[in-house]
Design a protein around this motif. Structure first.
Motif, PDB file in Angstrom:
ATOM      1  N   CYS A 285     -12.317 -30.079   8.249  1.00  0.00           N
ATOM      2  CA  CYS A 285     -11.732 -31.233   8.934  1.00  0.00           C
ATOM      3  C   CYS A 285     -12.829 -32.047   9.620  1.00  0.00           C
ATOM      4  CB  CYS A 285     -10.655 -30.815   9.924  1.00  0.00           C
ATOM      5  SG  CYS A 285     -11.130 -29.577  11.127  1.00  0.00           S
ATOM      6  N   ASP A 304     -11.900 -35.559  12.954  1.00  0.00           N
ATOM      7  CA  ASP A 304     -10.464 -35.260  13.022  1.00  0.00           C
ATOM      8  C   ASP A 304     -10.224 -34.289  14.174  1.00  0.00           C
ATOM      9  OD1 ASP A 304      -7.813 -34.628  12.663  1.00  0.00           O
ATOM     10  OD2 ASP A 304      -8.000 -34.027  10.553  1.00  0.00           O
ATOM     11  N   SER A 307      -6.973 -31.897  13.999  1.00  0.00           N
ATOM     12  CA  SER A 307      -7.055 -30.727  13.126  1.00  0.00           C
ATOM     13  C   SER A 307      -8.072 -29.708  13.615  1.00  0.00           C
ATOM     14  CB  SER A 307      -7.413 -31.159  11.697  1.00  0.00           C
ATOM     15  OG  SER A 307      -6.413 -31.992  11.161  1.00  0.00           O
ATOM     16  N   GLY A 435     -13.495 -39.078   6.999  1.00  0.00           N
ATOM     17  CA  GLY A 435     -12.151 -38.976   6.441  1.00  0.00           C
ATOM     18  C   GLY A 435     -12.153 -37.965   5.314  1.00  0.00           C
ATOM     19  N   ARG A 452      -6.018 -42.768   6.129  1.00  0.00           N
ATOM     20  CA  ARG A 452      -5.069 -42.834   7.238  1.00  0.00           C
ATOM     21  C   ARG A 452      -5.545 -41.992   8.421  1.00  0.00           C
ATOM     22  NH1 ARG A 452      -1.617 -46.046   9.695  1.00  0.00           N
ATOM     23  NH2 ARG A 452      -1.483 -44.863  11.626  1.00  0.00           N
ATOM     24  N   LYS A 453      -6.081 -40.808   8.141  1.00  0.00           N
ATOM     25  CA  LYS A 453      -6.596 -39.958   9.215  1.00  0.00           C
ATOM     26  C   LYS A 453      -7.784 -40.635   9.900  1.00  0.00           C
ATOM     27  CE  LYS A 453      -6.617 -35.427   8.500  1.00  0.00           C
ATOM     28  NZ  LYS A 453      -5.497 -34.920   9.301  1.00  0.00           N
ATOM     29  N   SER A 454      -8.580 -41.355   9.104  1.00  0.00           N
ATOM     30  CA  SER A 454      -9.711 -42.092   9.671  1.00  0.00           C
ATOM     31  C   SER A 454      -9.228 -43.187  10.617  1.00  0.00           C
ATOM     32  CB  SER A 454     -10.542 -42.696   8.546  1.00  0.00           C
ATOM     33  OG  SER A 454     -11.556 -43.525   9.060  1.00  0.00           O
ATOM     34  N   ASP A 456      -6.398 -43.148  12.254  1.00  0.00           N
ATOM     35  CA  ASP A 456      -5.872 -42.480  13.450  1.00  0.00           C
ATOM     36  C   ASP A 456      -6.987 -42.114  14.423  1.00  0.00           C
ATOM     37  OD1 ASP A 456      -3.345 -42.693  12.396  1.00  0.00           O
ATOM     38  OD2 ASP A 456      -3.246 -40.617  11.678  1.00  0.00           O
TER      39      ASP A 456
END
Length: 529
Positions: A285, A304, A307, A435, A452-454, A456
């Protein structure tokens, strides 16, 4: 066949002399006659004990450089004879075969010889013949004979004898017989595996696997699953031979994830700079380089943060106090590193549930090894993925060529992608992942999830643009259609590294050119299922 069998005569022939003198003295004190061979007999006599040579028992001297010494009816008859069988007793009397009630044997150090890098002939000479034959004979006749093959069972044997008045119970002998057969099985597995490699048999007709119990685990992946951890004796640095300095006992999932984390961070040579990898559920992660270990950790964490909570942290340099202080700001399950200084250990001591593991060094990512996976009715065996790509092995396929910084980030992302479950997408910028998309059935979904996680994380950090803006992206396998590549471009990626090899490579390259991307092919994929 009796429930409790007294021990009056013992045959001792060991390669590992650890505890031998103490065992011999304890048996002699309990009235047991000692038989022995070669170096074992010498060691027992040096301890002041009375010992009868096996050569005296058999009437034959040791010969052929010790290859032949216990392969004789007076040895095997004494081990195999059923004490309650009149025909066996009569045969023993006719041929003057004395019963042997206890066999203590450990084998020539074949595994250690192979591990030392010895040549073929030396390895062959360290294959024990008489030892396994006696062990199997005694274990087969465990109704009457006690067999001990491990030094750690010496004290257990003596305790059993004291509790039973000088003998052993059937249940005790059964347990030791199982241990004995497992030992000879593991020994034969080591020999056959080594020989397959020595003679170049990549897929031998039969393959055996063996391990030694390192830990009985509380449970497996879930509480209703029983589990245990076995080690294969390899000297490869990692979770199997790491030293645990503090924290609760490792769980099944801890061991699995710690292995994944350490293998990943071992891809990055510590001489090239500090690197940190954070793993959650066997997937990275966050992975990053830094000028210091603390910086590497912080950059990996910023990929992240959600996570990373409760994750596994692996470092490629010894843990220092400054980095340890930073790590303790969040909850982590395990930290593994090639060493830790006193400051780091003192800081971690306040976090009693945090496991700290140290290794003797980093694992060699290019070293030959195998992976084994069980399937219903069999096993899948393959070479470990030690595939490596250097900058001179890349093929630029777009009008725009990557810059030196993009190239460095591409190779970084490629190493990380090798350790991400397929379909794998990894965005990297300035030596840090920004990401990661893992384990999706569609590559385009992995691409979008990572982006999308990037976004966030950019929001959480108060940044005006997603972390993927200006990044490079790695794909563990080819893009079958342009859609995944275009999704990466929409996320802000400026360069792409992928294996190539799709029937639609021309379409993908054209799409990359139209999007103004630089793209290189590796010619190698890194599926990880």
């Amino acid at each position: 066949m009796t429930e409790m069998t007294p021990i009056r005569r013992a045959l001792i022939s060991v390669s590992d002399k650890t505890g031998l003198a103490d065992l011999g003295k304890a048996l002699a004190e309990r009235g047991v006659e000692l038989l022995s061979t070669g170096g074992s007999a010498t060691a027992l006599r040096e301890a002041g004990l009375e010992v009868r040579d096996v050569a005296d028992l058999t009437g034959f001297p040791e010969m052929m450089d010790g290859r032949v010494k216990t392969l004789h009816p007076k040895v095997h008859g004494g081990l195999l004879a059923l004490r309650g069988n009149p025909e066996h007793i009569a045969a023993m009397e006719d041929h003057e075969i004395a019963p042997i009630d206890l066999l203590v044997v450990n084998l020539y150090p074949f595994e250690e010889t192979v591990a030392s890098g010895a040549d073929y002939e030396t390895c062959i000479e360290n294959i024990d013949i008489g030892g396994p034959a006696m062990i199997r004979a005694a274990a087969k006749n465990h109704g009457d004979v006690t067999v001990v093959v491990d030094v750690e069972d010496y004290e257990t044997l003596l305790t059993e004898m004291d509790e039973t008045g000088g003998g052993t119970t059937r249940v005790f002998r059964q347990r030791l017989a199982q241990i004995a057969y497992a030992r000879t099985g593991a020994y034969d597995a080591a020999v056959s595996t080594w020989m397959a490699g020595a003679v170049g048999m990549a897929a031998p007709r039969r393959r055996a696997f063996a391990g030694t119990l390192a830990q009985t685990l509380r449970y497996g992946e879930n509480p209703h699953q029983a589990a245990a951890f076995y080690i294969d004796g390899s000297d490869r640095p990692g979770v199997a031979n790491a030293v645990q300095h503090q924290g609760k006992e490792l769980s099944y999932n801890n061991i699995n994830d710690t292995d994944a984390a350490f293998e990943l961070v071992s891809e990055f040579d510590p001489r090239d700079g500090a690197t940190c990898a954070i793993i959650k559920h066997a997937n990275p992660c966050g992975v990053a380089r830094g000028a210091t270990l603390k910086e590497a950790y912080s950059r990996a964490y910023d990929c992240d943060r959600t996570s990373a909570f409760g994750g596994i942290i692996a470092l490629n340099q010894p843990l220092d106090g400054e980095t340890a202080e930073e790590i303790t700001r969040i909850f982590a399950e395990v930290v593994i590193a090639p060493g830790a200084d006193d400051d780091a250990r003192a800081i971690f001591a306040a976090k009693k549930n945090l496991r700290l593991l140290t290794t003797t060094g980093m694992a060699d990512p290019l070293a030959a090894a195998r992976t084994v996976r069980q399937v219903s009715g069999g096993y899948l065996v393959q070479d470990k993925d030690s595939g490596h790509i250097g900058p001179n092995e890349l093929t630029s396929v777009t009008k725009k060529s990557p810059t030196d910084q993009q190239l460095a980030d591409m190779l970084f992302a490629w190493k990380v992608a090798k350790h991400v479950k397929s379909n794998a997408i990894v965005y990297v910028k300035d030596g840090a992942t920004v990401g990661i998309g893992a384990g999706q059935m569609s590559r385009v979904d992995s691409t979008r999830i990572a982006a999308r996680k990037s976004q966030d994380m950019a929001d959480a950090l108060g940044l005006s643009a997603p972390l993927t803006h200006g990044s490079v992206v790695a794909s563990d396998a080819f893009f079958p259609f342009p859609d995944g590549l275009l999704a990466a471009a929409e996320a802000g990626a400026t360069a792409v590294i992928q294996p190539g090899g799709s029937m639609r490579d021309d379409e993908v390259v054209k799409a990359a050119d139209e999007a103004g991307l630089a793209m290189v092919f590796t010619g190698m994929r890194h599926f990880r299922h």
